[in-house]
Design a protein around this motif. Structure first.
Motif, PDB file in Angstrom:
ATOM      1  N   PRO A 144       0.814  -1.224   0.000  1.00  0.00           N
ATOM      2  CA  PRO A 144       0.000   0.000   0.000  1.00  0.00           C
ATOM      3  C   PRO A 144       0.847   1.273   0.000  1.00  0.00           C
ATOM      4  O   PRO A 144       0.367   2.322  -0.397  1.00  0.00           O
ATOM      5  CB  PRO A 144      -0.808  -0.102   1.304  1.00  0.00           C
ATOM      6  N   VAL A 145       2.090   1.188   0.453  1.00  0.00           N
ATOM      7  CA  VAL A 145       2.947   2.375   0.500  1.00  0.00           C
ATOM      8  C   VAL A 145       4.055   2.299  -0.552  1.00  0.00           C
ATOM      9  O   VAL A 145       4.254   3.222  -1.345  1.00  0.00           O
ATOM     10  CB  VAL A 145       3.552   2.587   1.914  1.00  0.00           C
ATOM     11  N   ASN A 147       4.207   0.371  -3.127  1.00  0.00           N
ATOM     12  CA  ASN A 147       3.695   0.045  -4.476  1.00  0.00           C
ATOM     13  C   ASN A 147       4.613  -0.911  -5.222  1.00  0.00           C
ATOM     14  O   ASN A 147       4.505  -1.052  -6.455  1.00  0.00           O
ATOM     15  CB  ASN A 147       3.448   1.306  -5.325  1.00  0.00           C
ATOM     16  N   PRO A 277       7.929  17.216   6.711  1.00  0.00           N
ATOM     17  CA  PRO A 277       7.125  17.158   5.502  1.00  0.00           C
ATOM     18  C   PRO A 277       7.611  15.979   4.638  1.00  0.00           C
ATOM     19  O   PRO A 277       8.798  15.658   4.693  1.00  0.00           O
ATOM     20  CB  PRO A 277       7.390  18.496   4.809  1.00  0.00           C
ATOM     21  N   PRO A 278       6.713  15.322   3.888  1.00  0.00           N
ATOM     22  CA  PRO A 278       5.375  15.770   3.487  1.00  0.00           C
ATOM     23  C   PRO A 278       4.270  15.494   4.500  1.00  0.00           C
ATOM     24  O   PRO A 278       3.106  15.737   4.182  1.00  0.00           O
ATOM     25  CB  PRO A 278       5.123  14.957   2.211  1.00  0.00           C
ATOM     26  N   LEU A 279       4.580  14.984   5.685  1.00  0.00           N
ATOM     27  CA  LEU A 279       3.520  14.767   6.665  1.00  0.00           C
ATOM     28  C   LEU A 279       3.175  16.080   7.337  1.00  0.00           C
ATOM     29  O   LEU A 279       3.977  17.022   7.335  1.00  0.00           O
ATOM     30  CB  LEU A 279       3.966  13.733   7.698  1.00  0.00           C
ATOM     31  N   VAL A 280       1.992  16.133   7.895  1.00  0.00           N
ATOM     32  CA  VAL A 280       1.598  17.295   8.692  1.00  0.00           C
ATOM     33  C   VAL A 280       1.109  16.793  10.047  1.00  0.00           C
ATOM     34  O   VAL A 280       0.549  15.700  10.134  1.00  0.00           O
ATOM     35  CB  VAL A 280       0.484  18.141   8.007  1.00  0.00           C
TER      36      VAL A 280
ATOM     37  N   LYS B 112       2.363   7.985   0.676  1.00  0.00           N
ATOM     38  CA  LYS B 112       1.312   8.205  -0.306  1.00  0.00           C
ATOM     39  C   LYS B 112       0.098   8.864   0.355  1.00  0.00           C
ATOM     40  O   LYS B 112      -0.060   8.816   1.579  1.00  0.00           O
ATOM     41  CB  LYS B 112       0.887   6.859  -0.931  1.00  0.00           C
ATOM     42  N   VAL B 114      -0.522  11.912   0.769  1.00  0.00           N
ATOM     43  CA  VAL B 114      -0.195  13.072   1.591  1.00  0.00           C
ATOM     44  C   VAL B 114      -0.969  14.293   1.083  1.00  0.00           C
ATOM     45  O   VAL B 114      -1.417  14.320  -0.057  1.00  0.00           O
ATOM     46  CB  VAL B 114       1.328  13.362   1.597  1.00  0.00           C
ATOM     47  N   SER B 115      -1.111  15.280   1.938  1.00  0.00           N
ATOM     48  CA  SER B 115      -1.943  16.435   1.601  1.00  0.00           C
ATOM     49  C   SER B 115      -1.153  17.475   0.808  1.00  0.00           C
ATOM     50  O   SER B 115       0.078  17.501   0.835  1.00  0.00           O
ATOM     51  CB  SER B 115      -2.437  17.082   2.900  1.00  0.00           C
ATOM     52  N   GLY B 118       1.083  19.310   3.115  1.00  0.00           N
ATOM     53  CA  GLY B 118       2.370  18.658   3.381  1.00  0.00           C
ATOM     54  C   GLY B 118       3.336  18.816   2.215  1.00  0.00           C
ATOM     55  O   GLY B 118       4.539  19.022   2.413  1.00  0.00           O
ATOM     56  N   LEU B 119       2.808  18.745   0.991  1.00  0.00           N
ATOM     57  CA  LEU B 119       3.686  18.901  -0.182  1.00  0.00           C
ATOM     58  C   LEU B 119       4.128  20.355  -0.324  1.00  0.00           C
ATOM     59  O   LEU B 119       5.285  20.636  -0.662  1.00  0.00           O
ATOM     60  CB  LEU B 119       2.972  18.416  -1.444  1.00  0.00           C
TER      61      LEU B 119
END
Lengths: 306, 306
Positions: A144-145, A147, A277-280, B112, B114-115, B118-119
């Motif tokens: 799922p992550v 791929n 980032p890319p997480l928040v 994957k 991600v908002s 975040g990007l």
């Protein structure tokens, strides 16, 4: 010498960042010590560790800091699979040199639709370039992550080529049928299968599994480790149900920020909420709702507040 | 000083490897010189360069070798977007210091779903940490491979926050409607849109595009550059049709190994066929069939054989 294999419950340890987004090594050491005190091993640099948001240099530095602090490498299974062959080799070689109990290896994950031949060659190059009989590779299947799936055929080929070195897998497919197929086909050959969440801990143990490596082992370690230790006990199904409820509460939110929000709350260290980032991070409202929901369920993280 | 913007046709330069899979810097310099002689710019470290199979150290070394060999950095748009913020910053900073005309930036591509927040923060952190007015960022939208799209909303936000620095995009979605939407919404603001294949070169130029950045510019550079230079000519549609035929011949095979097989054949340097895992080279039969098919179409790579 045949060192004891890693088994049981492992945590893909969340990585603490300072306000400037650099890793906080002191906090990381403290967290790893706490997890060990809860009877949980250290799958540092996993997906939930934001490992792929760290450079190879940063991972090597953090690993060195754990060793310098006296944390037992035999309890460590660092993630060492990178996109670039040279990074995977460098990190894996370093982990083996430090005496890590194993390494958890993602396939190279940028190029999609690659062949089993290409993936076989990726893992084979790492194994041969590291060239150390002490290497224990756990294949990391997380379609799922990443791929980029690790098929049963690929596992079979690798096991045949490198018996002993190919030591097991983490199956984060979320698909019990795949985990069961891995167990049915390879467990008897000494291939240790870790479901990628405690959701399948009990089912896994009943089918010859080796434990689990789970995001929520960051926050609910002792209870998950208890089910591992007592999976034959009469209350095992009740324990599993309780674990699933706690996990379900976290799963209402993006997992990594939710784990960090809980660690921030129960440790009293607000900086723990920081993600790269890319997480928040969770919003203030989300974090409050999560904590409140967990408290209503009697959840706690004893011993975390230093 | 406002340096001239990079426009025209660029090649994501294929990276030559020695038998031991280490990059061959001398061969790389020769290839870049040949591409420039064909009127094509250097988008080194792109997807087709196997850039994500190279470590950051390897990329920095290759870039330094190009500069040391006197290749003009103003013609370079190296790929500098990595999974780890620290790698992206380090590589981007290095490219700017060397005077590169721009950088082509993938979003962090492991996590994957991600908002856009975040990007946005990912790109913003790189821009601010590099902190150089000479930085020109080209956003790299390649959802079939990265699985992390760069939405039109994100482009708009970035352009507003960093006008001038956010200089354009490569659109490898393969979806003309998306390329056209980028052109319609942002080209007037000085945002240079490069379709990710010559397939849309003519259509792009007719809608205000800046050229193209294409895999097959590695093998068919002069003809693609000619259409860029003469897109208003009466034979432009015929030129486009001919380009599509050549591209179609390569597209019957996995693209990167096919490009390298052609370069190996027409340069006479067999080692060019080498790819890093997880890719695999074409079989001998595939390579022969590709070359034979291309020869029947009158294809050549003049000047490549040293």
């Amino acid at each position: 010498m045949t060192p004891k294999r890693i088994t049981g419950v492992l945590s893909p340890v969340v990585t603490p960042f300072k306000a400037d987004l650099s890793p906080n090594a002191e906090q990381f050491v403290r967290q790893c010590r706490w997890l060990l005190s809860q009877n949980v091993g250290l799958a540092v640099f996993g997906t939930n560790s934001e490992a792929n948001s760290l450079s190879t240099d940063e991972k090597i530095e953090l690993l060195d800091r754990l060793i310098a602090a006296g944390v037992d490498p035999a309890r460590m299974m660092p993630g060492t699979g990178c996109c670039a062959l040279t990074d995977s080799v460098r990190l894996t070689r370093h982990a083996v040199k430090l005496g890590c109990g194993g390494v958890l290896m993602l396939p190279p994950f940028y190029y999609k639709g690659v062949s089993d031949d290409g993936l076989f060659r990726s893992f084979a190059e790492v194994v041969e370039r590291v060239g150390d009989a002490g290497l224990r590779v756990y294949l990391y299947h997380i379609p799922p992550v990443s791929n980029v799936p690790i098929t049963l055929t690929l596992v079979e080929r690798l096991l045949k080529a490198y018996p002993g070195v190919i030591a097991g897998a983490k199956d984060s497919s979320g698909n019990w049928n795949n985990t069961k197929a891995m167990l049915d086909q390879f467990a008897a050959a000494g291939f240790d299968v870790f479901p990628g969440a405690e959701t399948f801990l009990l089912a896994g143990m009943r089918h010859g599994g080796a434990g689990c490596i789970s995001a929520t082992a960051n926050v609910n370690p002792a209870a998950i480790a208890r089910l591992y230790d007592s999976w034959r006990a009469p209350d095992a199904d009740a324990q599993q149900k309780r674990l699933d409820e706690i996990r379900g509460t976290f799963a209402k939110y993006p997992m990594i920020p939710a784990l960090k929000a809980a660690v921030a709350h129960w440790s009293g260290v607000a900086e723990w909420a920081t993600v790269r980032p890319p997480l928040v991070p969770l919003t203030r409202e989300q974090a409050s709702a999560l904590v409140s929901d967990l408290q209503q369920r009697g959840f706690d993280m004893p011993g975390l507040r230093g």
